[in-house]
Design an enzyme around this catalytic site. Structure first.
Site, PDB file in Angstrom:
ATOM      1  N   GLU A 299     -49.724  -1.002  15.610  1.00 17.90           N
ATOM      2  CA  GLU A 299     -50.147  -1.910  13.994  1.00 17.90           C
ATOM      3  C   GLU A 299     -49.353  -2.612  13.356  1.00 17.90           C
ATOM      4  O   GLU A 299     -49.416  -2.422  11.969  1.00 17.90           O
ATOM      5  CB  GLU A 299     -51.525  -1.429  13.820  1.00 17.90           C
ATOM      6  CG  GLU A 299     -52.061  -1.897  15.206  1.00 17.90           C
ATOM      7  CD  GLU A 299     -54.120  -1.076  14.921  1.00 17.90           C
ATOM      8  OE1 GLU A 299     -54.103  -0.759  14.051  1.00 17.90           O
ATOM      9  OE2 GLU A 299     -54.308  -1.667  15.883  1.00 17.90           O
ATOM     10  N   ASP A 378     -59.986   0.154  22.100  1.00 18.52           N
ATOM     11  CA  ASP A 378     -59.663   0.750  20.485  1.00 18.52           C
ATOM     12  C   ASP A 378     -61.763   0.451  20.349  1.00 18.52           C
ATOM     13  O   ASP A 378     -61.754  -0.522  20.445  1.00 18.52           O
ATOM     14  CB  ASP A 378     -59.232  -0.732  19.933  1.00 18.52           C
ATOM     15  CG  ASP A 378     -59.254  -0.387  18.647  1.00 18.52           C
ATOM     16  OD1 ASP A 378     -59.127   0.863  18.243  1.00 18.52           O
ATOM     17  OD2 ASP A 378     -58.904  -1.326  17.564  1.00 18.52           O
ATOM     18  N   GLU A 406     -67.241   0.207  13.489  1.00 19.78           N
ATOM     19  CA  GLU A 406     -66.419  -1.155  13.443  1.00 19.78           C
ATOM     20  C   GLU A 406     -66.546  -1.966  14.437  1.00 19.78           C
ATOM     21  O   GLU A 406     -67.066  -3.187  14.509  1.00 19.78           O
ATOM     22  CB  GLU A 406     -64.732  -0.603  13.948  1.00 19.78           C
ATOM     23  CG  GLU A 406     -64.092  -1.640  13.702  1.00 19.78           C
ATOM     24  CD  GLU A 406     -62.881  -0.933  14.127  1.00 19.78           C
ATOM     25  OE1 GLU A 406     -62.171   0.052  13.937  1.00 19.78           O
ATOM     26  OE2 GLU A 406     -61.921  -1.601  13.825  1.00 19.78           O
TER      27      GLU A 406
HETATM   28  O1  GCW Z   1     -59.701  -0.199  15.776  1.00 20.19           O
HETATM   29  C1  GCW Z   1     -57.857  -0.607  15.051  1.00 20.19           C
HETATM   30  C2  GCW Z   1     -59.201  -1.006  13.574  1.00 20.19           C
HETATM   31  C3  GCW Z   1     -57.816  -0.978  12.309  1.00 20.19           C
HETATM   32  C4  GCW Z   1     -57.193   0.985  12.341  1.00 20.19           C
HETATM   33  C5  GCW Z   1     -56.302   1.242  13.664  1.00 20.19           C
HETATM   34  C6  GCW Z   1     -56.760   2.471  13.876  1.00 20.19           C
HETATM   35  C7  GCW Z   1     -57.143   1.874  10.608  1.00 20.19           C
HETATM   36  O2  GCW Z   1     -59.323  -2.188  13.297  1.00 20.19           O
HETATM   37  O3  GCW Z   1     -58.294  -0.942  11.372  1.00 20.19           O
HETATM   38  O4  GCW Z   1     -56.301   0.791  11.446  1.00 20.19           O
HETATM   39  O5  GCW Z   1     -57.397   1.272  14.850  1.00 20.19           O
HETATM   40  O6  GCW Z   1     -57.275   3.150  14.540  1.00 20.19           O
HETATM   41  O7  GCW Z   1     -55.459   2.918  13.358  1.00 20.19           O
END
Ligand code: GCW
Length: 847
Positions: A299, A378, A406
């Site tokens: 990311e 995720d 989340e």
């Molecule tokens: O689920 C995603 C989140 C990000 C997060 C990433 C991760 C901290 O949307 O906000 O970043 O995973 O786990 O690194």
């Protein structure tokens, strides 16, 4: 009769409301009075003796003596009955008859023993932390009113690593935090007042958590600057008495960003030297420092790929710097390309972690732990267990869970995650006989001495830590499962409820039942059959946003089109993801006919008419589960209402408010998904519900004064794709003449509560004001959409044909008092959405 009923209610609501309850004590709320009463009832000793000293033992003594005022600390063992805290070696010296079974490490033994005519309650720890954990367990048993007169229980944690991870930024914000600002940072430094950090450490210790990484994995390199170190020392100091070791998330580019080097190439000797020097500095000031967490090549974070190095190269150089001090390096397996080509039917984000890390198995230093998210995508509400768990025989592994909700309702929706985590932990990877994930991450399967758990928690400054009063059950359950993954969800739910709300069997039974059903309820209204949470993938991950996952490189695709839905991950013709599992697991997922319904759309692409094992079509399942889910969310409200008067009003009403909001939002979810699939597939709902809301009056069809219709995006997040907004100062109004039978009705008003203003609404009947309210929530969007759509319900209004029902809206800030629809249903049919926090008698309108 009426009079009598209200007397009973008044009586019930006064009995337990003695203290103001904020939720700040979490599950440690029982304390003094409760413990002390049982202490006396059970004639427990009035002396506590500790063999040994230190901050952590002090904490244990303090827990006991502050809960039991009659308990005195005594420095000598003496020859009268006592509670005795001791490390294994000291206990054995004192009581040679205790030979076998002494705990080691963080484990403890609660044991009663007769010795020279006196009775001793021993809390024996493998180390000081073990003594503290034993003390909390002992007190919890008393709070749960269990018998402690005859004890012989040894408990050892499942794994050595049991950490919490906070995604706090140095400016005090928290990435994916839903309960206020950071308890650690503000304005680029550590907060002056660390009271909450210390209270957090106490809560963590009480469930056996022994490490905490305090900053975002998207790490600010400044945490490793030498000027910052004194700040970290302060946090480590408040953690230490609770046996919680400080850990940090670090950025791989730190040697450049704060070290002044020209490169962060892990194979560069100067870089290695920099990491060594940095680790040495930290340990000189924080000798019990736990280690680092690293997110790299993910990311947009920097990583070894920049120098064509592997993750092993990157991680080992840091691990070697930590090793002489006993530090651990947690490397996150959450590495994937977020610029995938969505038109490529073979591209698959779910494959990424395995493809990247499996070839590196065996190449990591022995203080490196690969931290693997439970599923391959995720933190979704439904995912299979990551195949990577079964693929790293020669590498230490930890599972990464997410307490912060989340993708599961952001602590506005009740979702008790323990049953989902248990499914992950119990899932048999079949790599070497029976090899459930829990045994892999406890190091048992491949005899690894380092292994464990890390969970993203993200508590904030909100008094009750996580926002929703019931969300703390997830933090509690996380600690309990990391300690013992064999505990059942039922056991955890009931323990937490007892400790949090007391022992009234009605409260315990009802709350536990609600918790235990909440995950499947949420799944029912947010996305079907493993297609993932159909939320806004590129936005806040909260409300519905069905198409947001498609047409982009993030790879959270469900590939729904007019014919069918699902990702084909088969080995035969799909992305080949299923091939990353052992043959036995492949056999479970590859043949369409074997694949369990709940993961069908994760593994296969099927037409809407495909028949599930449960003998209904995919499309009918989508309709049914979403209607059922929304009704179940309303059921949660009804359940909770039965507890009125059986617990304190503060937590009762705060929880009720959230559950009512959830029930309203579940309708938003239901309608968005049902309507989207109805339009896309063109297939009718066998039960005729989709597309037909006979009680609903669209705002755009009402008599409007000042309000103008507007299209909402995405269309499925507003009823009929449209709403009305009030341009100018208002007030604006939308009215409709009631044309149904005389009777008593509930009126629901669906509006949008944007986060850039506070509008005011009033519901009127025949121009008489019934109720008014403000749209003052802080939902995660400043647009009309599935994140902001909110329902307000007012119950029991008498209506007759010809009555005029009117909503008046006054804009505030950037929020144009937007309105979606009004729904009028016969009173007593389940009400959904927020009702006023007080009981109001039925309102009669003038006839
Ligand atoms: O689920 C995603 C989140 C990000 C997060 C990433 C991760 C901290 O949307 O906000 O970043 O995973 O786990 O690194």
């Amino acid at each position: 009769m009426r009079y009598f009923a209200s007397l009973v209610l008044v009586f019930l609501s006064f009995v337990p409301c003695v203290y103001a309850e904020t939720g700040r004590e979490g599950w440690l709320r029982y304390s003094a009075r409760q413990i002390s009463t049982k202490w006396k009832e059970d004639s427990l000793p009035n002396r506590v003796v500790a063999l040994g000293a230190g901050d952590v033992i002090e904490s244990a003594i303090h827990e006991l003596t502050s809960d039991v005022p009659e308990l005195q600390f005594s420095s000598k063992i003496g020859n009268s009955s006592a509670l005795l805290l001791a490390r294994s070696e000291d206990a054995q010296r004192m009581f040679p008859e205790l030979r076998a079974g002494l705990p080691s490490g963080d484990g403890f033994w609660l044991k009663t023993i007769e010795h020279h005519g006196s009775k001793y309650w021993l809390i024996i720890g493998g180390n000081d932390r073990g003594i503290l954990y034993g003390t909390f367990t002992f007190l919890a048993r008393i709070a749960e009113r269990r018998d402690v007169s005859d004890l012989d229980d040894v408990e050892n944690p499942s794994a050595p690593i049991r950490w919490a991870s906070q995604w706090d930024n140095l400016d005090g914000s928290i990435e994916r935090g839903y309960a206020g600002r950071s308890i650690f940072f503000e304005n680029g430094i550590v907060r002056e007042d660390l009271t909450r950090a210390s209270e957090y450490a106490r809560l963590l210790a009480s469930i056996g958590i022994n490490g905490c990484a305090i900053n975002n994995v998207n790490a600010d390199p400044r945490v490793l600057s030498s000027e910052f170190l004194p700040q970290l020392v302060r946090v480590a100091d408040v953690f230490r008495p609770w046996g919680v070791k400080l850990a940090l998330s670090v950025d791989l580019s730190s040697p450049v960003a704060v070290g002044g080097l020209k490169t962060f190439d892990p194979l560069d000797p100067e870089v290695a030297q920099w990491w060594k020097k940095t680790a040495d500095h930290i340990y000189a000031r924080i000798p019990d420092f736990a280690g680092f967490v690293v997110k790299a090549d993910s990311e947009g974070r920097s990583g070894p790929s920049q120098y064509h190095r592997t993750a092993a190269d990157a991680v080992n150089v840091i691990a070697r710097a930590l090793k002489p001090h006993g530090g651990v390096l947690m490397y996150r397996a959450f590495v994937y390309n977020h610029h995938l080509d969505w038109r490529d039917m073979k591209a698959d984000r779910a494959r990424a972690a395995y493809d990247y890390f499996h070839p590196l198995d065996g190449q990591f230093e022995d203080n490196v732990v690969l931290q693997i998210k439970y599923g391959p995508i995720d933190f979704q509400a439904v995912e299979p267990a990551s195949p990577l768990f079964g693929a790293m025989q020669h590498t230490n592994e930890a599972i990464e869970l997410q307490v912060t909700q989340e993708y599961t309702g952001q602590q506005r929706h009740l979702v008790f995650l323990i049953p989902m985590w248990k499914e992950m932990l119990d899932f048999d990877m079949h790599v070497q006989g029976v090899t459930p994930v829990k045994e892999i991450v406890s190091g048992k399967v491949w005899h690894r001495s380092l292994a464990g758990f890390n969970a993203v928690v993200n508590v904030g400054l909100d008094e009750n830590w996580l926002g929703h009063p019931l969300a703390m059950a997830n933090l509690y359950g996380y600690g309990r499962l990391a300690w013992n993954p064999d505990l059942t969800s039922e056991q955890i739910a009931s323990e937490w409820t007892q400790l949090t709300f007391g022992n009234d069997p009605r409260v315990v039974a009802t709350t536990s039942t609600m918790l235990l059903h909440s995950w499947s309820i949420y799944v029912n209204y947010t996305g079907p059959l493993g297609a993932q949470t159909l939320t806004d993938i590129t936005g806040p991950h909260y409300g519905p946003g069905i198409e947001s996952s498609e047409n982009n490189g993030w790879g959270q695709w469900h590939r729904a089109d007019q014919q069918g839905i699902g990702m084909d991950r088969t080995m035969a013709i799909g992305t080949g993801y299923i091939g990353q599992y052992s043959p036995a697991v492949q056999q479970l997922y590859e043949p369409l006919t074997n694949c369990p319904d709940n993961l069908l759309l994760f593994m296969h692409h099927v037409p809407y008419t495909y028949k599930l094992h449960q003998n209904k079509t995919v499309i009918q399942y989508i309709y049914d589960s979403h209607y059922e889910g929304a009704a179940q969310a309303a059921w949660l409200v009804a359940q909770w209402k039965m507890l009125k008067g059986l617990l304190d009003d503060e937590r009762y009403y705060e929880t009720l408010r959230r559950l009512e909001y959830q029930a309203g939002h579940a309708v938003v979810w239901r309608d968005a998904i049902v309507n989207w699939f109805h339009r896309e597939s063109g297939i009718e709902d066998e039960l005729g519900r989709a597309g037909h809301d006979s009680n609903r009056i669209e705002a755009e069809t009402m008599q409007l004064s000042g309000y103008t219709p507007v299209d909402v995006t995405p269309w499925e997040t507003a009823s009929g794709g449209k709403a009305v907004q009030c341009v100018g100062q208002g007030p604006c109004s939308a009215s409709v003449k009631f044309d149904r039978m005389t009777g008593r009705y509930d009126i629901a008003v669906q509006y949008f509560d944007l986060n850039d203003g506070v509008s005011h609404y009033e519901l009127l009947v025949n121009d008489r004001g019934i109720v008014s309210w403000a749209a003052d929530d802080h939902l995660p969007s400043d647009k009309m959409n599935g994140h902001t759509s909110t329902r307000f319900t007012f119950a029991n209004i008498d209506l007759k044909p010809g009555d005029v029902v009117k909503i008046e809206g006054v804009p505030g800030g950037g929020e144009p008092a937007p309105l979606d629809y009004v729904e009028i249903t016969p009173a007593g049919s389940i009400t959904l959405g927020i009702t006023p926090a007080i009981d109001v008698p039925p309102v009669s309108t003038p006839h």
